[in-house]
Scaffold this active site. Structure first.
Site, mmCIF file in Angstrom:
data_model
loop_
_atom_site.group_PDB
_atom_site.id
_atom_site.type_symbol
_atom_site.label_atom_id
_atom_site.label_comp_id
_atom_site.label_asym_id
_atom_site.label_seq_id
_atom_site.Cartn_x
_atom_site.Cartn_y
_atom_site.Cartn_z
ATOM 1 N N GLY A 48 -111.011 -22.448 38.248
ATOM 2 C CA GLY A 48 -109.865 -22.498 37.348
ATOM 3 C C GLY A 48 -109.830 -21.449 36.246
ATOM 4 N N ASP A 104 -111.460 -23.150 31.976
ATOM 5 C CA ASP A 104 -110.015 -23.360 32.050
ATOM 6 C C ASP A 104 -109.589 -24.523 31.155
ATOM 7 O OD1 ASP A 104 -111.323 -25.214 33.671
ATOM 8 O OD2 ASP A 104 -109.924 -25.071 35.340
ATOM 9 N N ASP A 107 -112.025 -31.406 29.418
ATOM 10 C CA ASP A 107 -111.338 -32.693 29.452
ATOM 11 C C ASP A 107 -112.287 -33.746 28.865
ATOM 12 O OD1 ASP A 107 -109.715 -34.800 30.145
ATOM 13 O OD2 ASP A 107 -109.295 -34.118 32.154
ATOM 14 N N PHE A 156 -101.290 -34.203 33.286
ATOM 15 C CA PHE A 156 -101.985 -33.271 34.177
ATOM 16 C C PHE A 156 -101.174 -31.991 34.264
ATOM 17 C CE2 PHE A 156 -103.509 -31.433 38.090
ATOM 18 C CZ PHE A 156 -104.867 -31.718 38.059
ATOM 19 N N VAL A 157 -101.844 -30.861 34.062
ATOM 20 C CA VAL A 157 -101.126 -29.581 34.049
ATOM 21 C C VAL A 157 -101.676 -28.633 35.113
ATOM 22 C CG1 VAL A 157 -100.367 -29.677 31.653
ATOM 23 C CG2 VAL A 157 -102.631 -28.743 32.182
ATOM 24 N N ASP A 163 -105.128 -25.974 38.996
ATOM 25 C CA ASP A 163 -104.559 -26.326 40.297
ATOM 26 C C ASP A 163 -104.278 -27.810 40.449
ATOM 27 O OD1 ASP A 163 -107.426 -27.009 40.388
ATOM 28 O OD2 ASP A 163 -106.977 -27.547 42.460
ATOM 29 N N ARG A 169 -102.292 -22.265 41.198
ATOM 30 C CA ARG A 169 -103.106 -21.473 40.271
ATOM 31 C C ARG A 169 -102.401 -20.172 39.898
ATOM 32 N NH1 ARG A 169 -108.328 -23.712 40.352
ATOM 33 N NH2 ARG A 169 -109.033 -24.536 42.338
HETATM 34 P P1 XMP Z 1 -114.331 -32.649 32.425
HETATM 35 O O1 XMP Z 1 -113.645 -33.984 32.407
HETATM 36 O O2 XMP Z 1 -115.707 -32.727 32.993
HETATM 37 O O3 XMP Z 1 -113.470 -31.877 33.499
HETATM 38 O O4 XMP Z 1 -114.260 -31.989 31.081
HETATM 39 C C1 XMP Z 1 -113.113 -30.593 33.405
HETATM 40 C C2 XMP Z 1 -112.602 -30.138 34.745
HETATM 41 O O5 XMP Z 1 -111.626 -31.046 35.290
HETATM 42 C C3 XMP Z 1 -110.517 -30.363 35.824
HETATM 43 N N1 XMP Z 1 -109.292 -30.793 35.124
HETATM 44 C C4 XMP Z 1 -108.033 -30.356 35.367
HETATM 45 N N2 XMP Z 1 -107.585 -29.461 36.264
HETATM 46 N N3 XMP Z 1 -105.381 -29.772 35.451
HETATM 47 C C5 XMP Z 1 -106.250 -29.184 36.314
HETATM 48 O O6 XMP Z 1 -105.838 -28.368 37.124
HETATM 49 C C6 XMP Z 1 -105.755 -30.687 34.524
HETATM 50 O O7 XMP Z 1 -104.914 -31.197 33.769
HETATM 51 C C7 XMP Z 1 -107.163 -30.997 34.496
HETATM 52 N N4 XMP Z 1 -107.901 -31.839 33.732
HETATM 53 C C8 XMP Z 1 -109.193 -31.685 34.151
HETATM 54 C C9 XMP Z 1 -110.814 -28.896 35.608
HETATM 55 O O8 XMP Z 1 -111.343 -28.340 36.792
HETATM 56 C C10 XMP Z 1 -111.882 -28.851 34.542
HETATM 57 O O9 XMP Z 1 -112.782 -27.747 34.666
HETATM 58 MG MG MG Z 2 -113.027 -25.917 35.325
#
Ligand code: XMP
Ligand code: MG
Length: 188
Positions: A48, A104, A107, A156-157, A163, A169
């Protein structure tokens, strides 16, 4: 390409101007801290982060070396709740070097906290974090994000490297999608 667009969250113009601003801030900080010989190893977390990295590096006015890390999440009910494993490791040594992790989105923070623990065991001189998006409201593991482009809400974005099922992407902006099902079980 038919984008099931719901709402544009950050336009291409907004992103470009914010990335430039953040790049200038990072440049100032590294030059202040380490002088004209400053050099950072930018560790990009695939997949990402690749679009953000490509734009960010062109706004950094000090030496940078680029390296990539690919990780996979496993177990747990949803990718972010299980463990994390390295699928592709760095090619560079980061021992006594100044490392900036480029993400990227942060979360829950579970992925990044694993990455930071792993990288710090290799004894870099400094270890900082730069993320394109920060979803502060979802944080489970407290961690320090040194640089962020934007804070983002619960939705979710996709786009600008992010993606849904490996698609979208390549969008030049960040948006939410009109989806039948809630996509969180499909991330990262
Ligand atoms: P954590 O929860 O471990 O996760 O901080 C981070 C990874 O989760 C994916 N992620 C997303 N990917 N849109 C996405 O395309 C979103 O809104 C989203 N939220 C979490 C992402 O790969 C990130 O590195
Ligand atoms: Mg990531």
């Amino acid at each position: 390409m038919q984008v099931p667009l719901e709402r544009i969250v950050f336009s291409g113009e907004e992103i470009a101007s914010r990335v430039q601003e953040l790049g200038a801030e990072i440049t100032r900080d590294y030059l202040d801290e380490y002088g004209p010989e400053a050099e950072a190893v930018l560790v990009n977390v695939l997949k990402g982060g690749f679009v953000f990295l490509a734009d960010l590096v062109r706004c950094l006015e000090f030496s940078v070396v680029i390296d990539f890390l690919a990780i996979t999440s496993y177990a747990g009910d949803g990718a972010s709740t299980g463990g994390v494993r390295i699928m592709k490791d760095l090619t560079e040594s980061i021992y006594r070097r100044d490392v900036l992790v480029v993400e990227d989105i942060v979360d829950t923070g579970l992925t990044l906290s694993y990455i930071l623990r792993n990288l710090s065991s290799r004894k870099p001189r400094s270890l900082k974090v730069c993320t394109f998006l920060d979803r502060l409201s979802s944080r489970i593991v407290p961690l320090q994000v040194d640089y962020r482009c934007f804070e983002v809400g619960e939705e979710f974005v996709v786009g600008y490297g992010l993606d849904y099922g490996q698609k979208w992407r390549n969008l030049g902006y960040v948006c939410t999608l009109r989806l039948e099902e809630h996509p969180r079980s499909d991330c990262p």
